[in-house]
Design a protein around this motif. Structure first.
Motif, short mmCIF file in Angstrom:
data_model
loop_
_atom_site.label_atom_id
_atom_site.label_comp_id
_atom_site.label_asym_id
_atom_site.label_seq_id
_atom_site.Cartn_x
_atom_site.Cartn_y
_atom_site.Cartn_z
N ARG A 166 0.84 -1.19 0.00
CA ARG A 166 0.00 0.00 0.00
C ARG A 166 0.88 1.24 0.00
NH1 ARG A 166 -4.86 -1.56 4.21
NH2 ARG A 166 -5.25 -3.62 3.37
N SER A 167 0.49 2.21 -0.81
CA SER A 167 1.24 3.47 -0.81
C SER A 167 0.30 4.61 -1.06
CB SER A 167 2.32 3.45 -1.89
OG SER A 167 1.71 3.46 -3.18
N ALA A 168 0.58 5.71 -0.44
CA ALA A 168 -0.23 6.92 -0.64
C ALA A 168 0.63 8.10 -0.24
CB ALA A 168 -1.49 6.89 0.20
N SER A 169 0.62 9.11 -1.05
CA SER A 169 1.41 10.31 -0.74
C SER A 169 0.50 11.50 -0.66
CB SER A 169 2.47 10.52 -1.81
OG SER A 169 1.85 10.67 -3.07
N LEU A 170 0.84 12.40 0.25
CA LEU A 170 0.03 13.61 0.40
C LEU A 170 0.22 14.50 -0.80
CD1 LEU A 170 0.72 14.49 4.13
CD2 LEU A 170 -1.38 13.58 3.16
N ARG A 171 -0.84 15.11 -1.23
CA ARG A 171 -0.72 16.11 -2.28
C ARG A 171 -1.50 17.33 -1.86
NH1 ARG A 171 -4.66 13.66 -7.07
NH2 ARG A 171 -6.57 13.75 -5.88
N LYS A 227 -7.81 6.98 2.40
CA LYS A 227 -6.96 7.22 3.57
C LYS A 227 -7.14 6.09 4.59
CE LYS A 227 -7.13 12.29 3.29
NZ LYS A 227 -7.61 13.53 3.95
N ALA A 228 -8.40 5.69 4.80
CA ALA A 228 -8.64 4.60 5.75
C ALA A 228 -7.95 3.32 5.30
CB ALA A 228 -10.15 4.37 5.89
N TYR A 229 -7.99 3.04 4.01
CA TYR A 229 -7.36 1.84 3.47
C TYR A 229 -5.83 1.95 3.50
CZ TYR A 229 -5.48 -1.33 -0.06
OH TYR A 229 -4.73 -2.26 -0.71
N SER A 230 -5.31 3.09 3.01
CA SER A 230 -3.86 3.21 2.82
C SER A 230 -3.11 3.59 4.09
CB SER A 230 -3.57 4.26 1.74
OG SER A 230 -4.13 3.90 0.52
N LEU A 231 -3.70 4.51 4.87
CA LEU A 231 -2.99 5.05 6.04
C LEU A 231 -3.37 4.35 7.34
CD1 LEU A 231 -3.27 8.88 5.21
CD2 LEU A 231 -1.48 7.26 4.52
N ASP A 232 -4.63 3.89 7.43
CA ASP A 232 -5.11 3.30 8.68
C ASP A 232 -5.18 1.78 8.61
OD1 ASP A 232 -5.50 5.98 9.44
OD2 ASP A 232 -7.53 5.96 8.61
N ASP A 233 -4.84 1.21 7.45
CA ASP A 233 -4.82 -0.25 7.27
C ASP A 233 -6.19 -0.88 7.52
OD1 ASP A 233 -3.26 -2.37 6.43
OD2 ASP A 233 -2.94 -3.09 8.47
N VAL A 234 -7.24 -0.17 7.15
CA VAL A 234 -8.59 -0.72 7.24
C VAL A 234 -8.80 -1.69 6.08
CG1 VAL A 234 -11.06 -0.17 7.09
CG2 VAL A 234 -9.54 1.27 8.44
N ASN A 235 -9.39 -2.83 6.35
CA ASN A 235 -9.60 -3.87 5.33
C ASN A 235 -10.84 -3.53 4.49
OD1 ASN A 235 -9.60 -6.19 3.82
ND2 ASN A 235 -10.10 -7.57 5.53
N LEU A 236 -10.73 -2.45 3.73
CA LEU A 236 -11.86 -1.96 2.93
C LEU A 236 -11.85 -2.66 1.58
CD1 LEU A 236 -14.20 0.09 2.78
CD2 LEU A 236 -12.57 1.72 1.80
N GLN A 237 -12.99 -3.25 1.21
CA GLN A 237 -13.03 -4.05 -0.01
C GLN A 237 -14.03 -3.55 -1.04
OE1 GLN A 237 -13.13 -8.26 0.62
NE2 GLN A 237 -11.37 -8.20 2.01
N GLY A 238 -14.78 -2.50 -0.70
CA GLY A 238 -15.72 -2.01 -1.70
C GLY A 238 -16.38 -0.71 -1.30
N TYR A 239 -16.85 0.02 -2.30
CA TYR A 239 -17.52 1.31 -2.08
C TYR A 239 -18.66 1.42 -3.09
CZ TYR A 239 -18.41 6.34 -2.25
OH TYR A 239 -19.02 7.56 -2.24
N PHE A 240 -19.86 1.79 -2.59
CA PHE A 240 -21.05 1.92 -3.42
C PHE A 240 -21.63 3.32 -3.26
CE2 PHE A 240 -20.41 -2.48 -2.83
CZ PHE A 240 -21.16 -3.21 -3.74
N VAL A 241 -21.95 3.96 -4.36
CA VAL A 241 -22.61 5.26 -4.34
C VAL A 241 -24.11 5.08 -4.28
CG1 VAL A 241 -23.15 7.31 -5.72
CG2 VAL A 241 -20.79 6.57 -5.49
N TYR A 242 -24.75 5.92 -3.48
CA TYR A 242 -26.21 5.97 -3.45
C TYR A 242 -26.62 7.29 -4.10
CZ TYR A 242 -30.97 5.98 -1.63
OH TYR A 242 -32.34 6.01 -1.52
N SER A 243 -27.35 7.24 -5.25
CA SER A 243 -28.14 6.14 -5.74
C SER A 243 -28.06 6.13 -7.27
CB SER A 243 -29.56 6.31 -5.25
OG SER A 243 -30.47 5.47 -5.90
N PHE A 244 -28.66 5.08 -7.84
CA PHE A 244 -28.61 4.85 -9.28
C PHE A 244 -29.28 5.98 -10.07
CE2 PHE A 244 -30.15 1.61 -12.70
CZ PHE A 244 -29.32 2.21 -13.63
#
Length: 999
Positions: free
Chosen positions: A3-8, A887-904
């Motif tokens: 995992r890598s993430a840099s501040l911009r 950030k949660a995935y890259s910096l906090d090591d949260v096991n995030l596996q998906g993201y869904f937008v509401y709504s169609f």
């Protein structure tokens, strides 16, 4: 994946605003009218975002107070009576005034006897200046000479202590407390004698204190003194003289101010080198509609309140043209000599803005049928445009809290935060020359016509106590840090990051319920028709003639392909929707099954798989009508009835059996609303979920190879006062009641949160509530605990909570929690707060509570307004919420596996869709295209982001398995077929050559 993430750094907002911003042109009367149209054109939502920046070096930070509000000691040290003393001592307060608690300012905060106490509060804050007023009746008990030695000594002592601390005094000569003797002898400010008497009083002050004071204010808010003191009579000296006397009093106040300025300028400035101004108060007003007529009315409103005093002083010595044209003989006239004498009698613009005037003491007719507002930034721009860009010193600003609020004054903090932020934007974006800010007030005191019913101090004062000790409120800590940092400097956590999500990350979209259209196509009609080409030109059914019926196919559902084409256009990998239990099993059991609808769902899922989109399907989602339960179950107690548990399990088994070959991603219950659940209903719901999970685990998982869990709504809850332990306890409590109630039994220890049990036991012990939280047996705990494959949550917004009761309409008595609003946050048309960092905190909280469980953000979205151009707020929302998820995935090591937008789309979820819907047409909004771009990039890659090579994933399609599992056989058959054709061609060719040879 590493995992890598840099501040911009975000592109400075200033660059986006350049076409519309820049330093204001030199102002002139009437130029302020351009303010409303200018701010209506600023880019949205960029201009409304929180500005992380600092104030200019040397910016002045201070606090203020007024003598009558805080000093007390009304009979001590030879002080004379003021008009406010007389007003407060009346047997009965006049109608409209509020004077509860101790009588007026007799004692108030007792600052007269606590100079060192107040100075210590200032030292603790770290302010650069302290604004206070001199009590005219304390220095001149009769309003004229001789002076009172005790009064002189008191203010020398205060000034001396401020000098020791290095705090600059900003001194007001007159803050409403006119000596009663002058009112009795001359009629107060209605008399032309008062300007000279005020000059004499000022001369005394300059002589005795001028060596220690660099900033003088002649008087505070002359509008209130003139209009409500001598016009309406609402405030002391309560003369109901009508408009005529009100305008005359204002005339004399302006003359008095000018006399004092010239006195200082001619006799004291050369040696004391100070500056003199007048504290002018104003409201802000906005047009009901952006029309030229309404803007003129807004301009007139400001002319009649602020311009009444500001234009003579800062422009030309005369009243605004709109006042002269509308008031005729009511308005006194200045001679040419007087105009020259008044013009230019201020060294800076001293502005008072906030709760004293806004929504309080502004007469309704002075709004000219427009809408009052509290935009300090727009007022500052108007002043700059109207009065030739003067240097501005904000000498009073804040809001208020209830008189019952003690030390966690969250509402006060967020108004203060808003006003300071608007000041910063006025400086950085609009080029306004603001050089100082004064919060009001240092300590709680007597709040004029509101008495002790509200509080405005940074320090709490118990007015019933003897010692009047100062106790710091949460706002003290907020203001301390603000001064220390000189504003709101950028922090790493405020900046977006670059990076991408892992391979196989689920990018999804949500539709509560797919659009169901089971109308049969023409190919399923067994009737025979003839075309009447001669007369009607229509098809005519031939009676008694039928064709053979064929089996229904998925292509017969025409609505499916169109919906899926829209999903393909998004480039999503997953589509989340809910089944309708009430329609699949109308009677709540298997005695009646809607097979057509089940076939529709099966076809929809198979068509999704065909285009490589994974269906994510919820068995049940509560909706308004009968909670989307079969009518028989809804009418028989719904989730309160334990029989519904088995009914749900049977329904789940039917769905797994009928649809499980196509659906590998199940949700048992989607967003069960804890706000509408009783504890018994929640108890049964948890058991139903657990039984359905175990059913799938034991009977279907091995063959269908799917996964299943529950989806909970999980909005973040933040303590309103970040420094308050009480507010933190409230926030923790709400998180447990809102999320932990259903999550802890499943993802935690198999039982309800201990916080819930302890709180409900406490409520029961005080006999206010008697809601019983049921108990699970050990077998039930074992059944429920661990009944998940992942943690699915829906997240939309963040809420601030506190323990101090401030607003009864937003107070939850059951949980003893006050809902608070941070007015610096962006808000949607429905007033949902846009707080991207709340999602990151929510994801970290889940990890901290339940370990490294796989997490899916199953729904995240915001409403829009059809009148809002290009749903810009949603574009911002999606961009920043996904970045916080990264950030949660890259910096906090949260096991995030998906993201869904509401709504169609807007048809099924009006105002929330990525597709608009009107007149049977679907149109992609800019937010859809923006989301698609993020999906295509798998996040926010930057120049330093390592390239992520992901194998192409193909969704499982049962109908396609024959072809997917027999590729080798197909290749062999194809080879044999081609070889056979080639052989036949060669045989035929050579046969013909032989025939020609023999001929």
């Amino acid at each position: 994946m590493a995992r890598s993430a840099s501040l911009r750094l975000r592109l400075p907002l200033l660059l986006l605003l350049v076409p519309l911003l820049g330093r204001p042109l030199l102002g002139a009367p009437g130029q302020g009218a351009g303010t409303w149209s200018r701010f209506a054109r600023l880019p949205y939502p960029q201009d409304q975002l929180f500005l992380h920046d600092t104030f200019p070096d040397g910016f002045l930070w201070g606090a203020g107070s007024a003598a009558y509000q805080t000093e007390g000691g009304w009979r001590q040290g030879g002080k004379g009576a003021s008009v406010w003393d007389t007003f407060a001592h009346r047997p009965a307060p006049p109608p409209g005034s509020a004077l509860p608690g101790p009588a007026g300012g007799d004692v108030a905060s007792d600052s007269y006897n606590n100079v060192l106490r107040d100075a210590e509060g200032l030292r603790r804050l770290g302010v650069s200046h302290y604004r206070f007023s001199l009590a005219w009746a304390r220095l001149l008990p009769n309003g004229t000479a001789p002076p009172n030695p005790a009064g002189l000594a008191h203010y020398r002592r205060l000034l001396g202590r401020l000098q020791e601390l290095g705090i600059e005094p900003v001194v007001t000569l007159y803050h409403w407390d006119l000596p009663q003797a002058l009112q009795d002898a001359f009629g107060g400010w209605a008399s032309p004698v008062l300007p000279q008497l005020f000059r004499d009083y000022a001369e005394l002050c300059f002589q005795h204190f001028g060596g220690q004071v660099r900033y003088w204010l002649t008087m505070d808010n002359p509008y209130v003194v003139a209009w409500h003191g001598y016009g309406t009579g609402r405030l002391p000296p309560s003369v109901q003289g009508g408009p005529h006397l009100g305008y005359r009093a204002a005339h004399h106040l302006l003359q008095a101010h000018a006399k004092v300025w010239h006195l200082y300028n001619d006799h004291f400035r050369p040696t004391q080198r100070g500056k003199v101004s007048i504290a002018l108060s104003s409201h802000w007003i906005k047009p009901q509609r952006m029309t030229e007529k309404n803007i003129k009315e807004c301009q007139k409103s400001l002319d009649f309140v602020l311009g009444w005093f500001a234009k003579p002083i800062f422009i030309d010595g005369d009243y605004p043209e709109s006042m002269r044209n509308n008031l005729s003989s009511l308005l006194p006239k200045f001679s040419e000599a007087e105009k020259k004498y008044i013009k230019g009698t201020a060294d800076f613009f001293a502005l008072s803005f906030g709760a004293t005037l806004s929504f309080q003491l502004l007469d309704s007719h002075m709004k000219f049928q427009q809408l009052e507002s509290i935009s300090l930034r727009q007022l500052l721009y108007w002043i700059s445009s109207e009065y030739n860009n003067p240097p501005v010193f904000i000498v009073e600003n804040s809001w208020f809290v209830s008189g019952s609020t003690k030390r966690d004054d969250a509402k006060y903090i967020y108004y203060l935060k808003k006003f300071v932020m608007e000041t910063l934007k006025a400086i950085r974006y609009d080029g306004i020359n603001v050089f100082g800010y004064t919060v009001w007030s240092l300590l709680d005191g007597f709040e004029w016509h509101r008495g002790y019913s509200i509080r405005r101090g940074l320090f709490y004062v118990d007015f019933q106590s003897h010692d009047k000790r100062l106790m710091p409120k949460s706002s003290v800590l907020f203001y301390q840090k603000l001064i220390e940092k000189n504003g709101f400097p950028p922090l790493p956590e405020n900046q977006p990051i670059e990076g991408v999500f892992p391979c196989g990350f689920a990018w999804g979209i949500v539709d509560n319920y797919i659009q169901i259209d089971t109308t049969p196509t023409q190919f399923l009609d067994s009737n025979v028709y003839m075309w009447d080409v001669h007369q009607t030109k229509k098809l005519i059914k031939v009676d008694g003639v039928f064709t053979a019926k064929r089996k229904r196919h998925c292509v017969d559902f025409a609505a499916i392909r169109f919906q899926i084409s829209l999903l393909q256009e998004m480039h999503v990998t997953h589509f989340h929707f809910s089944l309708k239990w009430s329609l699949i099993l109308p009677l709540g059991n298997l005695s009646l099954v809607n097979h057509t609808l089940v076939q529709y769902y099966r076809c929809f899922a198979s068509e999704l798989l065909r285009v490589n989109i994974t269906p994510v399907v919820a068995l049940w989602q509560p909706m308004a009508k009968n909670q989307e339960l079969p009518v028989s179950l809804a009418k028989n107690g719904a989730w309160e009835n334990p029989e519904i548990i088995q009914a749900f399990v049977e329904y789940a088994k039917f769905c797994f059996t009928s649809l499980g070959d196509h659906i590998k991603f199940w949700i048992t219950m989607n967003e069960p609303s804890v706000k509408n659940l009783t504890y018994i209903a929640g108890h049964n719901l948890l058991k139903a979920h657990a039984k359905a999970w175990h059913l799938y685990d034991k009977e279907f998982r091995r063959f269908q190879k799917g996964k299943i869990s529950i989806a909970l709504q999980a909005d973040w809850v933040e303590p309103a006062c970040p420094f308050s332990r009480n507010d933190q306890e409230v926030a923790d409590r709400i998180l447990e009641f809102d999320i932990g109630w259903l999550a802890e039994p499943i993802f935690g220890n198999g039982d309800y949160p201990q916080v819930m049990r302890a709180w409900l036991h406490r409520r029961k012990s005080v006999e206010l509530y008697n809601f019983h939280l049921p108990y699970f047996s050990e077998d039930e705990k074992n059944l429920i605990q661990g009944s998940f494959d992942f943690f699915a949550l829906s997240h939309y917004t963040t809420t601030l909570v506190g323990w101090e009761k401030e607003d009864a309409l937003k107070y939850d008595h059951y949980l003893e929690v006050q809902m608070i609003n941070d007015i610096t946050w962006l808000h949607s048309p429905s007033r949902a707060a846009v707080v991207p960092w709340g999602l990151r905190k929510m994801l970290k909280w889940v990890k901290s509570k339940y370990g490294n469980v796989p997490i899916y953000v199953m729904a995240n979205g915001i409403d829009d307004d059809h009148n809002m151009v290009h749903d810009k707020l949603r574009v911002y929302y999606i961009q920043n919420y996904i970045n916080e998820a990264l950030k949660a995935y890259s910096l906090d090591d949260v096991n995030l596996q998906g993201y869904f937008v509401y709504s169609f789309n807007d048809k099924t979820a009006p105002k929330y869709g990525l597709y608009s819907y009107a007149a049977n047409q679907y149109e992609p909004k800019p937010s859809m295209k923006h989301y698609r771009e993020i999906i295509d990039n798998n996040g926010f890659p930057g120049p330093e982001t390592p390239e992520l090579l992901c194998p192409e994933e193909i969704a499982s399609c049962p109908e396609c398995q024959f072809f997917q599992t027999r590729n080798s056989l197909l290749a062999f058959i194809s080879f044999v077929f081609v070889a056979f054709i080639v052989t036949i061609v060669f045989i035929n060719y050579y046969s013909k050559r032989v025939e020609r040879r023999y001929k």
